[in-house]
Design a protein around this motif. Sequence first.
Motif, PDB file in Angstrom:
ATOM      1  N   LYS A  33       0.820  -1.215   0.000  1.00 31.65           N
ATOM      2  CA  LYS A  33       0.000   0.000   0.000  1.00 31.65           C
ATOM      3  C   LYS A  33       0.855   1.266   0.000  1.00 31.65           C
ATOM      4  N   LEU A  34       2.022   1.228  -0.606  1.00 37.12           N
ATOM      5  CA  LEU A  34       2.902   2.394  -0.591  1.00 37.12           C
ATOM      6  C   LEU A  34       2.329   3.573  -1.374  1.00 37.12           C
ATOM      7  N   ASP A  35       1.271   3.336  -2.136  1.00 40.21           N
ATOM      8  CA  ASP A  35       0.631   4.401  -2.905  1.00 40.21           C
ATOM      9  C   ASP A  35      -0.522   5.050  -2.144  1.00 40.21           C
ATOM     10  N   ARG A  36      -0.706   4.671  -0.887  1.00 39.59           N
ATOM     11  CA  ARG A  36      -1.833   5.158  -0.102  1.00 39.59           C
ATOM     12  C   ARG A  36      -1.373   5.861   1.171  1.00 39.59           C
ATOM     13  N   SER A  37      -2.261   6.666   1.703  1.00 43.15           N
ATOM     14  CA  SER A  37      -2.016   7.310   2.984  1.00 43.15           C
ATOM     15  C   SER A  37      -2.508   6.374   4.077  1.00 43.15           C
ATOM     16  N   ILE A  38      -1.658   6.111   5.066  1.00 39.88           N
ATOM     17  CA  ILE A  38      -2.015   5.205   6.160  1.00 39.88           C
ATOM     18  C   ILE A  38      -1.793   5.915   7.489  1.00 39.88           C
ATOM     19  N   ARG A  39      -2.774   5.797   8.365  1.00 42.92           N
ATOM     20  CA  ARG A  39      -2.677   6.341   9.724  1.00 42.92           C
ATOM     21  C   ARG A  39      -2.758   5.170  10.691  1.00 42.92           C
ATOM     22  N   VAL A  40      -1.874   5.141  11.680  1.00 41.39           N
ATOM     23  CA  VAL A  40      -1.795   4.008  12.597  1.00 41.39           C
ATOM     24  C   VAL A  40      -1.742   4.495  14.038  1.00 41.39           C
ATOM     25  N   TRP A  41      -2.572   3.909  14.898  1.00 43.57           N
ATOM     26  CA  TRP A  41      -2.472   4.103  16.344  1.00 43.57           C
ATOM     27  C   TRP A  41      -1.770   2.873  16.889  1.00 43.57           C
ATOM     28  N   THR A  42      -0.723   3.051  17.670  1.00 43.98           N
ATOM     29  CA  THR A  42      -0.099   1.927  18.369  1.00 43.98           C
ATOM     30  C   THR A  42      -0.465   2.066  19.836  1.00 43.98           C
ATOM     31  N   LEU A  43      -0.984   0.995  20.385  1.00 44.35           N
ATOM     32  CA  LEU A  43      -1.503   1.006  21.744  1.00 44.35           C
ATOM     33  C   LEU A  43      -0.669   0.081  22.606  1.00 44.35           C
ATOM     34  N   THR A  45       1.934   0.599  26.494  1.00 45.66           N
ATOM     35  CA  THR A  45       2.133   1.367  27.720  1.00 45.66           C
ATOM     36  C   THR A  45       1.686   2.800  27.492  1.00 45.66           C
ATOM     37  N   GLY A  46       2.023   3.336  26.336  1.00 43.71           N
ATOM     38  CA  GLY A  46       1.569   4.654  25.912  1.00 43.71           C
ATOM     39  C   GLY A  46       0.792   4.509  24.618  1.00 43.71           C
ATOM     40  N   ILE A  47       0.563   5.621  23.956  1.00 40.55           N
ATOM     41  CA  ILE A  47      -0.175   5.626  22.700  1.00 40.55           C
ATOM     42  C   ILE A  47       0.688   6.324  21.658  1.00 40.55           C
ATOM     43  N   GLY A  48       0.797   5.740  20.486  1.00 41.02           N
ATOM     44  CA  GLY A  48       1.533   6.360  19.398  1.00 41.02           C
ATOM     45  C   GLY A  48       0.621   6.596  18.212  1.00 41.02           C
ATOM     46  N   TYR A  49       0.922   7.615  17.424  1.00 41.74           N
ATOM     47  CA  TYR A  49       0.167   7.906  16.214  1.00 41.74           C
ATOM     48  C   TYR A  49       1.166   8.087  15.089  1.00 41.74           C
ATOM     49  N   GLY A  50       1.064   7.254  14.075  1.00 37.60           N
ATOM     50  CA  GLY A  50       1.991   7.336  12.955  1.00 37.60           C
ATOM     51  C   GLY A  50       1.263   7.480  11.640  1.00 37.60           C
ATOM     52  N   VAL A  51       1.941   8.099  10.682  1.00 34.62           N
ATOM     53  CA  VAL A  51       1.369   8.268   9.350  1.00 34.62           C
ATOM     54  C   VAL A  51       2.394   7.883   8.299  1.00 34.62           C
ATOM     55  N   TYR A  52       1.897   7.399   7.196  1.00 32.70           N
ATOM     56  CA  TYR A  52       2.711   7.155   6.006  1.00 32.70           C
ATOM     57  C   TYR A  52       1.897   7.638   4.821  1.00 32.70           C
ATOM     58  N   PRO A  53       2.457   8.386   3.888  1.00 33.71           N
ATOM     59  CA  PRO A  53       3.817   8.897   3.925  1.00 33.71           C
ATOM     60  C   PRO A  53       3.982   9.953   5.004  1.00 33.71           C
ATOM     61  N   PHE A  54       5.221  10.168   5.389  1.00 35.92           N
ATOM     62  CA  PHE A  54       5.547  11.087   6.475  1.00 35.92           C
ATOM     63  C   PHE A  54       4.971  12.471   6.206  1.00 35.92           C
ATOM     64  N   ILE A  55       4.377  13.058   7.223  1.00 34.01           N
ATOM     65  CA  ILE A  55       3.857  14.423   7.158  1.00 34.01           C
ATOM     66  C   ILE A  55       4.575  15.221   8.244  1.00 34.01           C
ATOM     67  N   PRO A  56       5.226  16.314   7.892  1.00 35.41           N
ATOM     68  CA  PRO A  56       5.913  17.093   8.926  1.00 35.41           C
ATOM     69  C   PRO A  56       4.922  17.616   9.960  1.00 35.41           C
ATOM     70  N   GLY A  57       5.341  17.651  11.191  1.00 30.36           N
ATOM     71  CA  GLY A  57       4.493  18.167  12.257  1.00 30.36           C
ATOM     72  C   GLY A  57       4.769  17.457  13.559  1.00 30.36           C
ATOM     73  N   HIS A 138      -8.520  15.978  11.436  1.00 29.26           N
ATOM     74  CA  HIS A 138      -8.627  17.428  11.313  1.00 29.26           C
ATOM     75  C   HIS A 138      -7.252  18.080  11.254  1.00 29.26           C
ATOM     76  N   VAL A 139      -6.301  17.559  12.013  1.00 31.22           N
ATOM     77  CA  VAL A 139      -4.964  18.143  12.057  1.00 31.22           C
ATOM     78  C   VAL A 139      -4.199  17.840  10.776  1.00 31.22           C
ATOM     79  N   SER A 140      -4.199  16.565  10.346  1.00 28.70           N
ATOM     80  CA  SER A 140      -3.391  16.181   9.188  1.00 28.70           C
ATOM     81  C   SER A 140      -4.144  16.331   7.882  1.00 28.70           C
ATOM     82  N   GLY A 141      -5.453  16.466   7.932  1.00 31.80           N
ATOM     83  CA  GLY A 141      -6.242  16.625   6.720  1.00 31.80           C
ATOM     84  C   GLY A 141      -6.585  15.289   6.095  1.00 31.80           C
ATOM     85  N   PRO A 142      -7.549  15.307   5.198  1.00 33.11           N
ATOM     86  CA  PRO A 142      -7.944  14.058   4.543  1.00 33.11           C
ATOM     87  C   PRO A 142      -6.850  13.598   3.582  1.00 33.11           C
TER      88      PRO A 142
END
Length: 156
Positions: A33-43, A45-57, A138-142
Amino acid sequence: MANALADRGLHARVCIVNDADAMAAGLASTHGKLDRSIRVWTLGTGIGYGVYPFIPGVWEGGHTVVTLDDREHYCGCGGRGHLEGIMGHRAMRLRFLDMEPEEVFEAANRRKDPDPRCLEFKRLWHKALAAATSNALHVSGPASSSSRASTRAFWT
């Protein structure tokens, strides 16, 4: 790191990224899926939020405010109403001193006689994830119209 590898005859590009962003990139690659935007929550001890492709912020997804309830004070940073204060393992252990996080969901999912306290928390857990995902969108946009987006949650 690149120099240490080169000293051993390995010439590799080294890149430092957030662990949740690395998870998103790995999932995109693994599933073709390298041609798609992917958002991932890792759950975990803490919570992580990752996106691909990388978005500065700044993407400290675990500290997204998902409730204004003053009783939600379990986040390790001391803040109130944070996603991590609801969904993080540390927060769940503080909230349920007698149960592990997995046991909370097992008790909520029992067909006969689910634990009301756990069932109420399960609903809060899912509402918090939905609120944080909405905030993240809302922060990263559609995703762009040329690519499809997906959001996933993974236990780490």
